[in-house]
Design a protein around this motif. Sequence first.
Motif, short mmCIF file in Angstrom:
data_model
loop_
_atom_site.label_atom_id
_atom_site.label_comp_id
_atom_site.label_asym_id
_atom_site.label_seq_id
_atom_site.Cartn_x
_atom_site.Cartn_y
_atom_site.Cartn_z
N SER A 162 1.01 -1.73 0.15
CA SER A 162 -0.35 -0.05 0.52
C SER A 162 0.76 1.29 0.09
CB SER A 162 -0.79 -0.35 1.76
OG SER A 162 -0.02 0.28 2.49
N PHE A 163 0.48 2.51 -0.47
CA PHE A 163 0.70 3.67 -0.42
C PHE A 163 1.13 3.92 1.15
CE2 PHE A 163 -0.88 6.44 -3.95
CZ PHE A 163 -0.09 5.85 -4.93
N ASP A 164 0.96 3.30 1.97
CA ASP A 164 1.05 4.04 3.42
C ASP A 164 2.77 2.87 3.80
OD1 ASP A 164 0.98 4.40 6.40
OD2 ASP A 164 0.85 2.36 6.36
N GLN A 165 2.32 1.67 3.57
CA GLN A 165 4.00 0.99 4.11
C GLN A 165 4.79 1.38 3.11
OE1 GLN A 165 1.60 -2.87 2.28
NE2 GLN A 165 2.00 -3.74 4.21
N LEU A 166 4.65 1.39 1.79
CA LEU A 166 5.87 2.20 0.94
C LEU A 166 6.91 3.38 1.40
CD1 LEU A 166 4.15 1.92 -2.78
CD2 LEU A 166 6.07 0.61 -1.98
N ALA A 167 5.47 4.17 1.46
CA ALA A 167 5.57 5.86 2.36
C ALA A 167 6.70 4.91 4.14
CB ALA A 167 4.68 6.11 3.54
N ARG A 168 5.82 4.21 4.93
CA ARG A 168 6.83 3.27 5.59
C ARG A 168 8.93 3.69 5.17
NH1 ARG A 168 2.93 -0.78 8.02
NH2 ARG A 168 4.93 -0.90 9.56
N ILE A 169 8.77 2.24 4.41
CA ILE A 169 9.86 1.94 3.32
C ILE A 169 10.42 3.55 3.69
CG2 ILE A 169 11.17 0.94 2.16
CD1 ILE A 169 8.54 -0.91 2.12
N GLY A 210 13.24 5.89 7.69
CA GLY A 210 12.13 5.02 7.39
C GLY A 210 12.90 3.24 7.44
N ALA A 211 11.76 2.44 7.20
CA ALA A 211 12.15 0.74 7.85
C ALA A 211 13.55 0.60 7.38
CB ALA A 211 10.64 -0.37 7.46
N GLU A 212 14.05 -0.06 8.65
CA GLU A 212 15.47 -0.67 8.06
C GLU A 212 15.14 -1.85 7.44
OE1 GLU A 212 18.26 1.11 8.48
OE2 GLU A 212 17.18 2.61 8.67
N THR A 213 14.65 -2.47 8.16
CA THR A 213 14.38 -4.29 7.71
C THR A 213 12.89 -4.57 6.98
OG1 THR A 213 13.54 -5.52 9.46
CG2 THR A 213 16.04 -5.00 10.19
N TRP A 214 12.75 -5.47 6.48
CA TRP A 214 11.44 -5.98 6.23
C TRP A 214 10.46 -6.37 7.14
CZ3 TRP A 214 9.71 -5.20 0.81
CH2 TRP A 214 11.03 -5.39 0.36
N ALA A 215 11.28 -6.66 8.18
CA ALA A 215 10.24 -7.27 9.48
C ALA A 215 10.22 -6.04 10.47
CB ALA A 215 11.13 -8.26 10.49
N ASP A 216 10.48 -4.99 9.53
CA ASP A 216 9.80 -3.28 10.12
C ASP A 216 8.52 -3.60 9.60
OD1 ASP A 216 11.96 -2.85 12.04
OD2 ASP A 216 13.06 -1.46 10.82
N ILE A 217 8.30 -3.70 8.46
CA ILE A 217 6.72 -3.60 8.39
C ILE A 217 5.88 -4.75 8.11
CG2 ILE A 217 5.95 -2.90 5.83
CD1 ILE A 217 8.07 -1.56 6.20
N ASP A 218 6.32 -6.03 7.87
CA ASP A 218 5.09 -6.85 8.64
C ASP A 218 6.22 -8.38 9.23
OD1 ASP A 218 4.25 -9.49 8.07
OD2 ASP A 218 2.73 -8.15 6.75
N PRO A 219 6.40 -8.49 10.34
CA PRO A 219 6.82 -9.24 11.03
C PRO A 219 6.92 -10.47 10.26
CG PRO A 219 4.46 -8.58 12.48
CD PRO A 219 5.03 -7.71 11.52
N ALA A 276 -3.42 1.80 -3.03
CA ALA A 276 -2.88 3.86 -2.53
C ALA A 276 -3.82 2.86 -1.26
CB ALA A 276 -4.57 4.73 -3.59
N ASP A 277 -4.50 2.44 -0.47
CA ASP A 277 -5.60 2.13 0.37
C ASP A 277 -5.58 1.20 0.69
OD1 ASP A 277 -7.81 2.84 2.79
OD2 ASP A 277 -6.68 3.96 3.05
N ALA A 278 -5.18 0.74 1.89
CA ALA A 278 -5.13 -0.87 2.17
C ALA A 278 -6.39 -0.97 2.55
CB ALA A 278 -4.93 -0.35 4.47
N THR A 279 -6.96 -0.96 1.89
CA THR A 279 -8.58 -1.15 2.14
C THR A 279 -8.94 -0.72 0.53
OG1 THR A 279 -9.95 1.02 2.14
CG2 THR A 279 -9.83 -0.68 3.24
N ASP A 280 -7.89 -0.71 -0.58
CA ASP A 280 -8.06 -0.91 -1.64
C ASP A 280 -7.51 -2.13 -2.11
OD1 ASP A 280 -8.69 1.69 -1.92
OD2 ASP A 280 -6.83 2.94 -2.66
#
Length: 330
Positions: free
Chosen positions: A149-156, A161-170, A248-252
């Motif tokens: 999602s856009f939010d996940q991309l922004a977090r990376i 931002g995120a340093e590891t893949w686990a920072d986005i999803d454990p 674009a959104d988590a619900t899309d």
Amino acid sequence: MQNVRCERSVEGVSRRRLLATVGGGGTVALGGCLSSESDGGSEGGDGLSGEVIVTGSSTVYPISKAMRDRFTAKHPNVTVRVKSTGSGGGFENHYCPGDADINAASRPIEAGERDHCTGNGVTPVEMQIASDALTMAVSTENNWVDCLSFDQLARIWKQGGAETWADIDPTWPDEPVELYGPDTTSGTYDWFTANVVGDAGHRSDYVGTEDDTTIVQGLEASPYAMGYFGYGYYAENADRVKALKIKADATDACAEPTLQAAKAGTYPMARPLFIYPSEEALQRDPVFEFVKFYIENSTADWIAEEVNYVPSSEEQASENMATLEEVAGA
């Protein structure tokens, strides 16, 4: 750059004035006008000569290069130089200083760039000539993510931002995310920052380059790598990297980057592509004719089939032709 005016006429009527007489006939009529014009009795525009310099976006570069090849086949005495400098790099270092006739861009010109141009006596003329599906890609060995999602991309991609893949999803690998992308001079960088990353700003600790080959090679080298570029370059390397679906959104629903999705507006990272001829350069016939040719061919099927971009609509091409006539026809 040698600034040589190359004025030509057809039975005493300039080709810009001739364009005005058929302006209501659409691109097909205009194309016929181009093929019938001559200078000194030569066929196929052989009397046209001079130089056209095109700088700017690496995303638009394949389109401009294809246009150059087709145009110079008809007008072999015109030299068209196409340079990939990045959208911002082209505006800043070549076009606004007056050293290029046209700048290609994968985002609209910014106010500061327009002011820079105006200060140097350069008047940008905006023309949308195609659309693209900005593509986020990973290694073909990446088997844990297919959609972001856009939010996940922004977090990376944001600063800090995120340093590891686990920072986005454990459930994903606890391994560093290795990031590759366009340089800060790129319009692709600017569009992604403005539309996806947001106010936090694009992180600087990534491998930035204007050479998309470097991004592909980085993704091939590590299963933990990620990078982004224009769809056309992804299409050329689809067997070497894996494109991610985007929402674009988590619900899309997740949308795959395709030309069809970009054209339909269902892919959230679809974006317009532009060329910016300067009003001053358009007074020179080689530049005028190349831009006219560019517009006439911007709706062609080969844009999608050969360079993997969404062609301009007939309506957009007509608007561009009207703009060309308004700027250079009188």
